[in-house]
Design a protein around this motif. Structure first.
Motif, PDB file in Angstrom:
ATOM      1  N   ARG A  88      42.798  41.853  46.163  1.00  0.00           N
ATOM      2  CA  ARG A  88      42.427  43.162  46.697  1.00  0.00           C
ATOM      3  C   ARG A  88      41.213  43.660  45.939  1.00  0.00           C
ATOM      4  O   ARG A  88      41.079  43.419  44.748  1.00  0.00           O
ATOM      5  CB  ARG A  88      43.582  44.170  46.565  1.00  0.00           C
ATOM      6  N   ASN A  89      40.328  44.355  46.635  1.00  0.00           N
ATOM      7  CA  ASN A  89      39.081  44.877  46.061  1.00  0.00           C
ATOM      8  C   ASN A  89      38.243  43.735  45.485  1.00  0.00           C
ATOM      9  O   ASN A  89      37.745  43.819  44.369  1.00  0.00           O
ATOM     10  CB  ASN A  89      39.362  45.941  44.991  1.00  0.00           C
ATOM     11  N   TYR A  90      38.099  42.673  46.257  1.00  0.00           N
ATOM     12  CA  TYR A  90      37.412  41.452  45.834  1.00  0.00           C
ATOM     13  C   TYR A  90      36.001  41.765  45.319  1.00  0.00           C
ATOM     14  O   TYR A  90      35.223  42.430  45.979  1.00  0.00           O
ATOM     15  CB  TYR A  90      37.345  40.461  46.997  1.00  0.00           C
ATOM     16  N   GLY A  91      35.713  41.304  44.125  1.00  0.00           N
ATOM     17  CA  GLY A  91      34.396  41.457  43.535  1.00  0.00           C
ATOM     18  C   GLY A  91      34.131  42.819  42.916  1.00  0.00           C
ATOM     19  O   GLY A  91      33.057  43.057  42.381  1.00  0.00           O
ATOM     20  N   GLU A  92      35.075  43.721  43.003  1.00  0.00           N
ATOM     21  CA  GLU A  92      34.897  45.054  42.444  1.00  0.00           C
ATOM     22  C   GLU A  92      35.531  45.126  41.064  1.00  0.00           C
ATOM     23  O   GLU A  92      36.295  44.257  40.659  1.00  0.00           O
ATOM     24  CB  GLU A  92      35.527  46.108  43.368  1.00  0.00           C
ATOM     25  N   GLN A  93      35.222  46.215  40.355  1.00  0.00           N
ATOM     26  CA  GLN A  93      35.746  46.382  39.003  1.00  0.00           C
ATOM     27  C   GLN A  93      37.272  46.497  39.001  1.00  0.00           C
ATOM     28  O   GLN A  93      37.929  46.030  38.090  1.00  0.00           O
ATOM     29  CB  GLN A  93      35.124  47.613  38.360  1.00  0.00           C
TER      30      GLN A  93
END
Length: 152
Positions: A88-93
Motif C-alpha cells: 500500500r502507498n507504493y513508493g511513498e514514505q
C-alpha cells in the motif's frame, strides 16, 4: 590482464549450477498493489500442469482434448509463485507491506471462503492479468527464448 583458464570440471560445475537455478522475476499488479515473485518451471512441471488442466472426451469414436486456459494459467501462477507481498502507498514514505505465504495463505482463503490457492489466483486476478502473469511464468520457464544460430 590475463584471464584465468577454467578446468573442464569447473566449466561443467558452472553448467550444472546454472541449469539447476530457475530464473526468477517479480511482477507488480498495480490494480491490486500486489508484487508476485515468480520462478521458472521445468518442462516436466509445465507438462504435468497442462495434462491436469486438459479434459479428454470421446466424441463419435474420436478422442478430443481441450485445455482449460484459465485453470492452466492459475495453476502455473500458483506453482511458480515464490513470494507475494501486498503493498500500500507504493513508493511513498508511508509505504506498508504485508508478506503472504503464497496464494493459499489462510488470510486470503478464509476471508474469501476458498478451498485453495488456485481459486485465490482466479478470484483475485482479472482475465488479462491471468494471461499476462501466466505468460511471464512461461517466459521464465524458457518458452519463447531466442536461440542463436551457429554459423560454420
Amino acid at each position: 590482464m590475463s584471464e584465468q583458464q577454467l578446468t573442464d570440471q569447473q566449466i561443467l560445475a558452472e553448467l550444472f549450477e546454472t541449469a539447476a537455478t530457475a530464473p526468477e522475476e517479480s511482477v507488480f499488479i498495480k490494480r491490486l498493489g500486489l508484487r508476485v515473485t515468480l520462478n521458472g518451471l521445468t518442462s516436466s512441471r509445465v507438462d504435468s500442469i497442462r495434462e491436469r488442466c486438459t479434459s479428454k472426451k470421446n466424441v463419435k469414436g474420436m478422442q478430443t482434448e481441450k485445455l482449460d486456459n484459465e485453470l492452466f494459467n492459475s495453476t502455473l501462477i500458483q506453482e511458480a509463485t515464490k513470494g507475494i507481498e501486498v503493498i500500500r502507498n507504493y513508493g511513498e514514505q508511508k509505504e506498508q507491506r504485508l508478506v503472504l505465504k503464497g496464494w493459499g495463505d489462510e488470510r486470503i482463503t478464509s476471508q474469501l471462503k476458498l478451498s485453495g490457492g488456485d481459486q485465490a489466483v482466479r478470484r483475485l486476478l482479472l482475465a488479462g492479468e491471468l494471461d499476462a502473469v501466466g505468460d511471464k511464468v512461461l517466459e521464465l520457464s524458457g518458452f519463447g527464448v531466442d536461440i542463436e544460430e551457429v554459423k560454420n
